[in-house]
Design a protein around this motif. Structure first.
Motif, mmCIF file in Angstrom:
data_model
loop_
_atom_site.group_PDB
_atom_site.id
_atom_site.type_symbol
_atom_site.label_atom_id
_atom_site.label_comp_id
_atom_site.label_asym_id
_atom_site.label_seq_id
_atom_site.Cartn_x
_atom_site.Cartn_y
_atom_site.Cartn_z
ATOM 1 N N ARG A 26 0.838 -1.195 0.000
ATOM 2 C CA ARG A 26 0.000 0.000 0.000
ATOM 3 C C ARG A 26 0.871 1.242 0.000
ATOM 4 N NH1 ARG A 26 -5.495 -1.014 1.499
ATOM 5 N NH2 ARG A 26 -5.736 1.211 1.809
ATOM 6 N N ASP A 31 -3.137 6.322 1.711
ATOM 7 C CA ASP A 31 -3.850 6.199 2.986
ATOM 8 C C ASP A 31 -3.770 7.482 3.798
ATOM 9 O OD1 ASP A 31 -4.595 3.586 2.454
ATOM 10 O OD2 ASP A 31 -2.797 2.734 3.369
ATOM 11 N N ARG A 34 -6.034 10.223 2.140
ATOM 12 C CA ARG A 34 -7.450 9.873 2.325
ATOM 13 C C ARG A 34 -7.859 10.083 3.774
ATOM 14 N NH1 ARG A 34 -10.117 4.651 -0.311
ATOM 15 N NH2 ARG A 34 -8.522 3.525 0.835
ATOM 16 N N ALA A 75 -7.288 4.449 -5.525
ATOM 17 C CA ALA A 75 -7.510 3.215 -4.771
ATOM 18 C C ALA A 75 -8.362 2.227 -5.551
ATOM 19 C CB ALA A 75 -8.170 3.546 -3.430
ATOM 20 N N ARG A 334 -3.380 7.294 8.767
ATOM 21 C CA ARG A 334 -3.372 6.274 7.721
ATOM 22 C C ARG A 334 -4.450 5.221 7.960
ATOM 23 N NH1 ARG A 334 0.344 3.074 7.536
ATOM 24 N NH2 ARG A 334 1.564 3.563 9.405
ATOM 25 N N LYS A 335 -4.687 4.905 9.202
ATOM 26 C CA LYS A 335 -5.731 3.923 9.515
ATOM 27 C C LYS A 335 -7.098 4.443 9.103
ATOM 28 C CE LYS A 335 -5.177 0.556 11.258
ATOM 29 N NZ LYS A 335 -4.998 -0.823 10.692
ATOM 30 N N GLN A 338 -7.388 4.027 5.409
ATOM 31 C CA GLN A 338 -7.592 2.645 4.989
ATOM 32 C C GLN A 338 -9.053 2.228 5.092
ATOM 33 O OE1 GLN A 338 -4.937 0.361 7.432
ATOM 34 N NE2 GLN A 338 -3.083 1.165 6.460
ATOM 35 N N GLN A 339 -9.775 2.811 6.010
ATOM 36 C CA GLN A 339 -11.192 2.462 6.228
ATOM 37 C C GLN A 339 -12.062 3.658 5.839
ATOM 38 O OE1 GLN A 339 -11.396 -0.620 6.836
ATOM 39 N NE2 GLN A 339 -9.274 -0.922 7.469
ATOM 40 N N GLY A 387 -10.501 -2.091 11.124
ATOM 41 C CA GLY A 387 -9.271 -2.735 10.680
ATOM 42 C C GLY A 387 -9.015 -4.026 11.435
ATOM 43 N N MET A 439 -4.323 -5.830 3.891
ATOM 44 C CA MET A 439 -5.580 -5.186 4.265
ATOM 45 C C MET A 439 -6.392 -4.891 3.016
ATOM 46 S SD MET A 439 -7.210 -4.194 6.928
ATOM 47 C CE MET A 439 -5.894 -4.052 8.139
ATOM 48 N N ALA A 441 -8.380 -3.148 0.313
ATOM 49 C CA ALA A 441 -8.454 -1.728 -0.056
ATOM 50 C C ALA A 441 -9.895 -1.341 -0.309
ATOM 51 C CB ALA A 441 -7.619 -1.449 -1.308
ATOM 52 N N GLU A 442 -10.244 -0.120 0.087
ATOM 53 C CA GLU A 442 -11.609 0.367 -0.139
ATOM 54 C C GLU A 442 -11.649 1.232 -1.377
ATOM 55 O OE1 GLU A 442 -13.912 1.771 2.937
ATOM 56 O OE2 GLU A 442 -13.417 0.180 4.298
#
Length: 442
Positions: A26, A31, A34, A75, A334-335, A338-339, A387, A439, A441-442
């Motif tokens: 990633r 991330d 976003r 993404a 970043r978390k 990711q979501q 996550g 993880m 990706a969305e």
């Protein structure tokens, strides 16, 4: 004697290895930005929030929406682009349709949840009309008609307009991918041609069954230009310009001009220049407004240039230093990135709640800090929970249980499931941590 199917040459092994999916690392920039966009969107949607005076929208025409759409396109190329190549066009399309369905359900539930919250708050605090604050009076006055509009996406109030736009853009993806299979230039021409046509023909989507003049605030036929720019860069259909002094200078000039054009307060500091500004505005020569170059609904091309200049500068600044975004201080951001889907939906809901809290406790500096940081902390907590959930932490329990049951069948001895559970309580699930499994990706 070698049985059929038992012989594997070295060439076969190499071929099999080549067929294995390659885990793509990633990009921390994706991330990170976003995540920044999600936090800004929360701040921007809290009513009468003075922190919103410092978000990017106050310093230029492009804002967190552009950041979100561009990063989503980048993404999406990672999440879906490979599927079109490995599994074929129709399975790739099926995956996109499933994603669209997920977004559609999220949109419906987000609307109903927020509508319930503002209605309940208005009932609890009669001196505050939170329903009117979101212009949801037509929904409660004629719920039957508006429910039909809600589920057909023909009733899209301004606060709920980002998700329908994203749905519309995603639905274009199979067509663009199909065009690129013929030739990359055809895909690029399709995107640019659709963008120009929607400006020329004034194509839009109805946003209210009770008012023909209301349209979607974010027109997907315009915003697809930014989405597929990110998509094309990610799939390497187009090559970004190199980091050079000339390009950096050009980007800085665009950003500065965007700031001067967008921020009227700057012009007020110079009375002589302000006269010229007023003359340009009154005579219709102020092209940023009158020609729609900075318009948000149809995504004016000036916004595109401004955002791409900002993105270029961000890439230039981080070039060779991308690893800094892995610093622990940036992990929460970043978390969140990711979501993005879950944090976006939650942010839209809690921003209304945050506004209600501020109405009760006041809006001085400390109260604003408490509510804004509390909302951001909630988004970070939600992102970490989702996550963790996506790592499927229950699977290591299932594996140990299945192993014990298999051993019991082989030996004829009973299996102590409670003992297994107690044993697992003290064992770390290292093999099933995010670092051991990519993880989604969305």
């Amino acid at each position: 004697m070698i049985k059929s199917g038992e012989h594997h040459s070295s060439g076969d092994r190499h071929a099999d290895a080549a067929k294995q999916p390659v885990r793509r690392i990633r990009d921390p920039r994706l991330d990170f930005f976003r995540g920044i966009a999600m936090l800004i969107i929360f701040v921007a949607h809290v009513p009468w929030n003075h922190w919103a005076n410092f978000i990017p929208a106050r310093f230029g025409p492009s804002d967190a929406t552009e950041m979100f759409v561009f990063c989503s396109g980048f993404a999406a190329a990672i999440a879906f682009g490979g599927t079109f190549i490995r599994a074929g066009f129709w399975l790739g399309t099926a995956r996109v349709v499933y994603r669209v369905f997920t977004l559609y359900i999220a949109h419906i539930m987000m609307f109903l949840s927020i509508a319930l919250a503002v209605y309940a708050a208005t009932e609890a605090f009669p001196d505050q009309d939170y329903v009117s604050g979101l212009a949801l009076n037509p929904f409660f006055e004629n719920p039957g008609q508006q429910l039909i509009g809600l589920f057909t996406l023909s009733y899209v109030p301004n606060y709920f307009d980002i998700m329908p736009m994203y749905i519309g853009v995603l639905l274009m993806m199979p067509l663009v991918v199909l065009a690129q299979r013929i030739h990359t230039a055809l895909a690029i021409g399709l995107v640019l041609g659709l963008y120009v046509l929607q400006f020329n023909q004034q194509w839009d989507f109805p946003a209210a069954p009770f008012n023909d003049e209301l349209v979607w605030f974010f027109n997907p036929l315009g915003w697809q230009l930014l989405f597929f720019t990110g998509f094309a860069l990610s799939r390497k259909w187009i090559t970004p310009p190199p980091v050079t002094k000339a390009w950096v200078t050009a980007a800085v000039v665009i950003v500065v001009l965007g700031f001067l054009v967008w921020n009227r307060a700057v012009w007020k500091a110079f009375p002589e220049v302000m006269v010229l500004y007023d003359v340009l505005s009154n005579t219709g020569a102020f092209i940023g407004v009158d020609l729609g170059l900075l318009g948000k609904t149809d995504f004016g091309f000036g916004r595109f240039l401004h955002f791409m200049a900002l993105a270029y500068l961000a890439v230039a600044i981080l070039k060779g230093r991308e690893g800094i975004l892995y610093a622990p201080i940036f992990n929460p951001i970043r978390k969140v990135g990711q979501q993005a889907l879950v944090t976006f939906v939650v942010s839209m809901f809690i921003s209304r709640i945050a506004g209600m809290i501020l109405d009760v406790i006041g809006r001085d500096a400390w109260q604003l800090t408490l509510v804004n940081l509390g909302g951001m902390g909630t988004l970070v907590g939600v992102a970490y929970f989702i996550g963790w959930y996506k790592t499927q932490p229950w699977r290591h329990v299932d594996i140990h249980a299945n192993s014990a049951q298999t051993h019991a069948l082989a030996t004829g001895k009973p299996v102590d499931m409670e003992g297994i559970d107690r044993k697992d309580e003290g064992k770390a699930a290292a093999d099933f941590s995010p670092s051991a499994r990519p993880m989604p990706a969305e």
